[in-house]
Motif scaffolding. Sequence first.
Motif, PDB file in Angstrom:
ATOM      1  N   ALA A  64      53.169 -44.403   8.616  1.00  0.00           N
ATOM      2  CA  ALA A  64      53.661 -43.375   7.694  1.00  0.00           C
ATOM      3  C   ALA A  64      53.716 -43.918   6.267  1.00  0.00           C
ATOM      4  O   ALA A  64      53.363 -43.211   5.308  1.00  0.00           O
ATOM      5  N   PHE A  65      54.145 -45.168   6.106  1.00  0.00           N
ATOM      6  CA  PHE A  65      54.215 -45.784   4.777  1.00  0.00           C
ATOM      7  C   PHE A  65      52.830 -45.867   4.145  1.00  0.00           C
ATOM      8  O   PHE A  65      52.651 -45.545   2.965  1.00  0.00           O
ATOM      9  N   VAL A  66      51.833 -46.272   4.919  1.00  0.00           N
ATOM     10  CA  VAL A  66      50.465 -46.354   4.395  1.00  0.00           C
ATOM     11  C   VAL A  66      49.950 -44.961   4.030  1.00  0.00           C
ATOM     12  O   VAL A  66      49.278 -44.783   3.004  1.00  0.00           O
ATOM     13  N   ALA A  67      50.274 -43.958   4.861  1.00  0.00           N
ATOM     14  CA  ALA A  67      49.836 -42.589   4.558  1.00  0.00           C
ATOM     15  C   ALA A  67      50.480 -42.082   3.269  1.00  0.00           C
ATOM     16  O   ALA A  67      49.816 -41.445   2.435  1.00  0.00           O
ATOM     17  N   VAL A  68      51.775 -42.369   3.072  1.00  0.00           N
ATOM     18  CA  VAL A  68      52.461 -41.943   1.843  1.00  0.00           C
ATOM     19  C   VAL A  68      51.857 -42.636   0.629  1.00  0.00           C
ATOM     20  O   VAL A  68      51.629 -42.003  -0.416  1.00  0.00           O
TER      21      VAL A  68
END
Length: 82
Positions: A64-68
């Motif tokens: 999720a952090f990489v997607a954000v």
Amino acid sequence: MALGGTAPPRGSAAATANMRRRRTTSGGASGGAAGNMLQFYTDDAPGLKISPNVVLVMSIGFIAFVAVLHVMGKLYFVRREA
């Protein structure tokens, strides 16, 4: 194979001892591998103790952090162009 990287001559006493030692420690085709795998799931295993649920949550959080970051990068790039 010996530790030095070369096997002792075939038929020698060292080769016989090496084969005898190898047979007693292997425990069969899958016995040795199963014994090594079970060591990871015992309390005696060295290292950090993390439950599978924690690993799952950390993995999903990282994704999720990489997607954000990816979305923020796209938005930042669009604003710089305009």
